[in-house]
Write a protein that holds these residues in place. Structure first.
Motif, short mmCIF file in Angstrom:
data_model
loop_
_atom_site.label_atom_id
_atom_site.label_comp_id
_atom_site.label_asym_id
_atom_site.label_seq_id
_atom_site.Cartn_x
_atom_site.Cartn_y
_atom_site.Cartn_z
N PHE A 1 0.79 -0.79 0.18
CA PHE A 1 -0.31 0.05 -0.03
C PHE A 1 1.16 1.39 0.24
CE2 PHE A 1 -2.81 -3.08 1.81
CZ PHE A 1 -4.08 -3.27 1.54
N ALA A 2 1.81 1.23 -0.07
CA ALA A 2 2.95 2.36 -0.15
C ALA A 2 3.05 2.82 -1.58
CB ALA A 2 4.29 1.69 -0.02
N PRO A 3 3.19 4.43 -1.70
CA PRO A 3 2.95 5.15 -2.99
C PRO A 3 3.84 4.51 -3.66
CG PRO A 3 3.48 6.39 -1.54
CD PRO A 3 3.25 5.43 -0.30
N MET A 4 3.22 4.50 -5.20
CA MET A 4 3.72 3.93 -6.34
C MET A 4 4.86 4.78 -7.37
SD MET A 4 3.21 0.68 -6.42
CE MET A 4 3.76 0.14 -7.70
N GLY A 5 4.24 6.20 -7.07
CA GLY A 5 5.26 6.89 -7.26
C GLY A 5 4.24 7.29 -9.12
N PHE A 6 3.55 6.91 -9.74
CA PHE A 6 2.84 6.99 -10.51
C PHE A 6 1.36 6.48 -10.57
CE2 PHE A 6 4.76 2.82 -10.52
CZ PHE A 6 4.08 1.64 -11.08
N ASP A 7 0.71 6.43 -11.67
CA ASP A 7 -0.82 6.55 -11.56
C ASP A 7 -1.22 6.03 -12.53
OD1 ASP A 7 -3.51 6.39 -11.35
OD2 ASP A 7 -4.15 8.67 -11.30
N THR A 8 -1.61 4.87 -12.95
CA THR A 8 -1.22 4.22 -14.23
C THR A 8 -3.52 3.77 -14.67
OG1 THR A 8 -2.05 2.03 -13.00
CG2 THR A 8 0.40 3.22 -14.26
N ARG A 9 -3.85 4.71 -13.83
CA ARG A 9 -5.44 4.37 -13.70
C ARG A 9 -6.04 5.00 -14.90
NH1 ARG A 9 -7.94 6.29 -8.55
NH2 ARG A 9 -6.14 7.59 -9.12
N TRP B 1 8.68 -0.41 -9.18
CA TRP B 1 8.55 -1.23 -10.16
C TRP B 1 7.10 -2.70 -10.06
CZ3 TRP B 1 11.07 -2.61 -14.26
CH2 TRP B 1 11.09 -3.04 -14.97
N ASN B 2 6.97 -2.58 -8.92
CA ASN B 2 5.66 -3.22 -9.00
C ASN B 2 5.11 -3.36 -7.30
OD1 ASN B 2 6.38 -5.09 -7.15
ND2 ASN B 2 6.98 -6.81 -9.67
N HIS B 3 3.62 -3.69 -6.57
CA HIS B 3 3.07 -3.40 -5.59
C HIS B 3 3.77 -4.72 -4.31
CE1 HIS B 3 -0.32 -1.76 -7.21
NE2 HIS B 3 -0.26 -0.95 -6.20
N PHE B 4 5.41 -5.60 -4.72
CA PHE B 4 5.25 -6.31 -4.05
C PHE B 4 7.17 -5.41 -4.01
CE2 PHE B 4 2.15 -8.48 -5.52
CZ PHE B 4 1.67 -8.73 -4.28
N THR B 5 7.92 -4.58 -4.66
CA THR B 5 8.84 -4.30 -4.51
C THR B 5 8.20 -3.22 -3.65
OG1 THR B 5 8.68 -3.57 -6.71
CG2 THR B 5 9.98 -5.72 -6.08
N THR B 6 10.17 -1.97 -3.23
CA THR B 6 10.10 -0.78 -2.50
C THR B 6 10.75 0.05 -3.90
OG1 THR B 6 12.34 -1.15 -1.54
CG2 THR B 6 10.30 -1.90 -0.53
N ALA B 7 10.12 1.06 -3.06
CA ALA B 7 11.00 2.50 -3.92
C ALA B 7 12.57 2.29 -4.36
CB ALA B 7 10.90 3.59 -3.43
N ASP B 8 13.07 1.06 -2.87
CA ASP B 8 14.91 1.41 -3.24
C ASP B 8 14.77 0.45 -3.26
OD1 ASP B 8 14.91 3.91 -1.87
OD2 ASP B 8 14.77 2.96 0.17
N GLN B 9 15.01 -0.84 -4.38
CA GLN B 9 14.94 -1.29 -4.99
C GLN B 9 14.48 -0.95 -6.71
OE1 GLN B 9 11.63 -4.53 -3.54
NE2 GLN B 9 13.67 -5.36 -2.87
N TRP B 10 15.61 -2.13 -7.03
CA TRP B 10 15.61 -2.14 -8.88
C TRP B 10 14.49 -1.25 -9.50
CZ3 TRP B 10 18.41 -0.03 -12.39
CH2 TRP B 10 18.36 -0.34 -13.50
N GLY B 11 14.33 -0.52 -10.37
CA GLY B 11 13.10 0.47 -10.72
C GLY B 11 12.51 1.60 -10.32
N GLY B 12 12.50 1.41 -8.37
CA GLY B 12 12.84 2.92 -8.14
C GLY B 12 13.49 3.85 -8.76
N PRO B 13 14.81 4.03 -8.62
CA PRO B 13 15.66 5.26 -8.83
C PRO B 13 15.90 5.37 -9.75
CG PRO B 13 16.70 3.78 -6.64
CD PRO B 13 15.55 3.12 -7.45
N PHE B 14 15.80 6.01 -10.69
CA PHE B 14 15.25 6.82 -12.25
C PHE B 14 16.29 7.92 -12.43
CE2 PHE B 14 11.19 8.44 -11.34
CZ PHE B 14 11.58 9.58 -12.26
#
Length: 432
Positions: free
Chosen positions: A44-52, A218-231
């Protein structure tokens, strides 16, 4: 409380084994609760984007075997045709934003890495090669932007991020420099306005940091510090598109208004051959980002469901064990309840005493159990890959575990205690 302590001390043999059982069960329950809390907090942490209301259009290029193939078209012509399709989509009623990107859409199955340098210290991040409207399309959450005049604006919006992303500039995620401990800049906001070299230090291939955004998970099961978060996001001009040679290697993303998001994919595909085939480039398929999310997260969802089933089975056993233990204990003390009632105790007072005794035993057992749980966390025998083991996490799981076990004890005491209090004191004493 003094009488309770005295009674517990006098019955120490039976209470010792009960407290030992509560200690073991408390540690197991704490582990279950900790895992569930970590999974829920990450999900439930913020994803950083919205795909709705967003869609991904898969494009491709006709082959010479097709009757509609136009010979003599170059790679540059194909990219011009793709840009024309994107422009037509921008004028379609109900479309809010359109962006072309390369291997960096949310819930995608691929990624590109890049290495930038702050002085000589490398910063590793995911490369998001995209048009500026990408920020607006996916509602990328901004932190700060700096215009060409050097003016910095904080609490930036996705529109302002799109405005500063262009030739010669980049947008960094806030945590892109989190690993640069030697710089003392864990927050990339301090890099606003600086030029960072790409791929090699001290080269002419550099871009100015014009914006800082929140990480994109990256998805709902990874954190912002894992791969995909820093960009690190850069502009995607036509001359760079040509280097990929085939439009099939690029992604065309579209955001529509909520009112237009009713049968959008079906309607667009019905008109694709007539409106959105330019030269040899055509729209192959339209997928909503809800579908892409389902595909990307399916394996993780199945794994979590399996783990939840196992943990649920353990939790059910814990519930039945604790409830059964206190049920039997209360039922066994039927004569004691009757004697207390005969000596003038009220039903409410007896009930509260039995519950307080169970909760006191639980609290006494929770103290050594907390020390065991703390050592498990410090030894990293819990999930520390997604969230660090810190004091708030430990205390939250400890409090929830105590509350769950307290509820089990109350349930185990409540029914047999009420039944025992309904028996006449003389009848209970006569049975004894």
């Amino acid at each position: 409380m003094k009488k309770l302590f005295t009674q517990l001390r006098n019955e120490w043999r039976g209470n010792f084994f009960l407290a030992l059982e509560l200690l073991v069960v408390f540690v197991v329950l704490w582990y279950i609760v900790d895992w569930c809390c970590v999974t829920a907090r990450v999900y439930f942490a913020p994803m950083g984007f919205d795909t709705r209301h967003c869609y991904c259009l898969m494009v491709n290029r006709l082959t010479p075997n097709s009757a509609l193939y136009t010979p003599g078209r170059t790679v540059g012509d194909d990219m011009d045709d793709l840009l024309e399709i994107a422009e037509r989509l921008r004028h379609r009623p109900g479309v809010e934003a359109v962006a072309i990107s390369q291997n960096c859409i949310p819930y995608g199955d691929g990624s590109n890495g890049i290495e930038a340098f702050v002085d000589t210290v490398p910063v590793y991040a995911m490369l998001r090669l995209t048009q500026p409207d990408y920020m607006r399309l996916f509602r990328i959450r901004g932190v700060a932007v700096q215009g060409a005049d050097g003016r910095t604006v904080y609490t930036a919006s996705s529109d302002s991020l799109a405005a500063v992303l262009g030739p010669g500039t980049m947008v960094l995620s806030r945590n892109a420099a989190a690993d640069c401990d030697a710089l003392g800049r864990p927050d990339a906001t301090e890099l606003l306005g600086r030029r960072l070299s790409l791929w090699k230090p001290d080269t002419d291939n550099s871009l100015r940091v014009a914006g800082v955004a929140e990480p994109m998970r990256w998805n709902h099961f990874t954190t912002a510090d894992q791969w995909g978060g820093p960009f690190l996001a850069t502009d995607f001009p036509r001359e760079v598109m040509v280097e990929y040679e085939n439009p099939a290697y690029l992604q065309l993303s579209v955001r529509v208004t909520p009112e237009a998001d009713h049968g959008f994919a079906e309607t667009l595909m019905a008109e694709a051959d007539r409106l959105y085939r330019v030269g040899n480039v055509y729209v192959l398929d339209v997928l909503s980002f809800d579908q892409l999310q389902h595909i990307e997260e399916l394996e993780d969802v199945n794994e979590v469901k399996t783990q939840l089933c196992i943990l649920g089975f353990l939790l059910l056993n814990i519930f039945l064990g604790v409830v059964g233990t206190f049920w039997f204990r209360t039922q066994h003390r039927r004569q004691e309840v009757a004697l207390r009632m005969a000596m003038g105790s009220t039903r409410r007072g007896i009930f509260l005493r039995l519950v307080a005794e169970g909760l006191l035993l639980l609290t006494l057992a929770a103290v050594p159990a907390a020390l065991v749980a703390l050592n498990l966390g410090v030894a990293e025998l819990v999930d520390v890959g997604r969230l660090p083991f810190d004091a708030p996490r430990f205390v939250l799981a400890l409090a929830l575990s105590w509350l769950l076990m307290a509820l089990m004890i109350v349930v185990g005491v409540c029914y047999p205690a009420r039944r025992a209090m309904q028996v006449q004191p003389a009848e209970a004493l006569h049975d004894e």
